[in-house]
Design a protein around this motif. Sequence first.
Motif, short mmCIF file in Angstrom:
data_model
loop_
_atom_site.label_atom_id
_atom_site.label_comp_id
_atom_site.label_asym_id
_atom_site.label_seq_id
_atom_site.Cartn_x
_atom_site.Cartn_y
_atom_site.Cartn_z
N UNK A 29 0.84 -1.40 -0.11
CA UNK A 29 -0.08 0.03 -0.04
C UNK A 29 0.91 1.36 -0.14
N UNK A 30 1.91 1.19 0.74
CA UNK A 30 3.00 2.40 0.74
C UNK A 30 3.39 2.61 -0.58
N UNK A 31 3.54 1.62 -1.55
CA UNK A 31 4.14 1.96 -2.58
C UNK A 31 3.29 2.24 -3.81
N UNK A 32 1.97 2.36 -3.36
CA UNK A 32 1.14 2.60 -4.60
C UNK A 32 1.16 4.01 -5.33
N UNK A 33 1.88 4.76 -4.43
CA UNK A 33 1.90 6.21 -4.89
C UNK A 33 1.64 7.14 -3.91
N UNK A 34 1.04 7.24 -2.72
CA UNK A 34 0.90 8.16 -1.82
C UNK A 34 1.63 7.86 -0.43
N UNK A 35 2.39 6.98 -0.21
CA UNK A 35 3.20 6.85 1.09
C UNK A 35 4.10 7.64 1.44
N UNK A 36 4.16 8.06 2.60
CA UNK A 36 4.92 9.17 3.16
C UNK A 36 6.01 8.64 3.99
N UNK A 37 7.02 9.36 4.11
CA UNK A 37 8.38 8.94 4.89
C UNK A 37 8.14 9.07 6.24
N UNK A 38 7.87 10.46 6.65
CA UNK A 38 7.72 10.67 8.11
C UNK A 38 6.26 10.94 8.50
N UNK A 39 5.90 10.84 9.66
CA UNK A 39 4.70 10.97 10.14
C UNK A 39 4.28 12.52 10.33
N UNK A 40 3.04 12.93 9.76
CA UNK A 40 2.85 14.13 9.94
C UNK A 40 1.29 14.33 10.82
#
Length: 304
Positions: A282-293
Amino acid sequence: MSTDPRFDEVTGEHTTGHEWDGIEELNTPMPRWWLWIFYATIIFAIGYTIAMPAIPLLEKATPGVLGYSDRAEVAKDLAALRDNRQEMAEQLPRATLETIQADDNLYRFAMAAGKSAYGDNCATCHGAGGQGFVGYPNLNDDVWLWGGNFEEIKETITVGIRSAHDESRISLMAAYGLDGFLTRPQIREVAEYVRLLSGQEFDEERAKLGAITYAENCVSCHGAKGTGDRLQGAPDLTDQEWLYGGDVEQIVETIYGGRAGVMPNWDQRLPPETITALAVYVHSLGGGEVEPIMTPAADDTTTN
């Protein structure tokens, strides 16, 4: 009819003695090389029948003197594959995204397992490509209600949203109309103000009144500027992304009746390694973030 064989002067060969309507058959022998190949195939077939499983019986075939079994070889290959997968699967639950991505074999395994698990368990709601539907989030964009980094996605999959899990992520969009908190005119005014926040066409008079009602009822979750709050799963109202639709009637419906969609907690259905693989995919689908916001809405700096 048959006649006595004779020598044919034209071809230089004898006939077989067979004749039909004046047409005689020549007795032309097969080439020697072809005969040797034919004999060799017979010898090979006999040898293969003796050496390998070949002749079917009532319950099984003759085993052959070599005792070879395709079934046993396939079982051996499958066992080796399971052992290899098990070794990598055992690494996943404890691994970070960086650790997984640093190991090409582990990353490919996680992506393949995640894609397979997604197709079996998630595609019905989120779509085969993660595009989502009305009421089911799009997993391809960078809009996240509860956070889009690897650990946050993994946590959402694990405990679900408004699920039976004790630690489920819960947010509540109250039914302001059904529960009698706001009148229909007030709800329409708030809807117009939300349209203003999101940069869409709006009714100016209603939006002014809606701003007052918004400040009294909605700021605690969505923030004074409507930027939302991931700590509460409150969506950003300033973007153009709408889970249930962004036209006036759809916004009115959301405010009037509330929204309480449920995502199951998958920890009771899927093992930890599969949940981790799903989070990677799911993280790889296009919208994954690196750091938490996760900035609270009160600061009015929350991004979504």
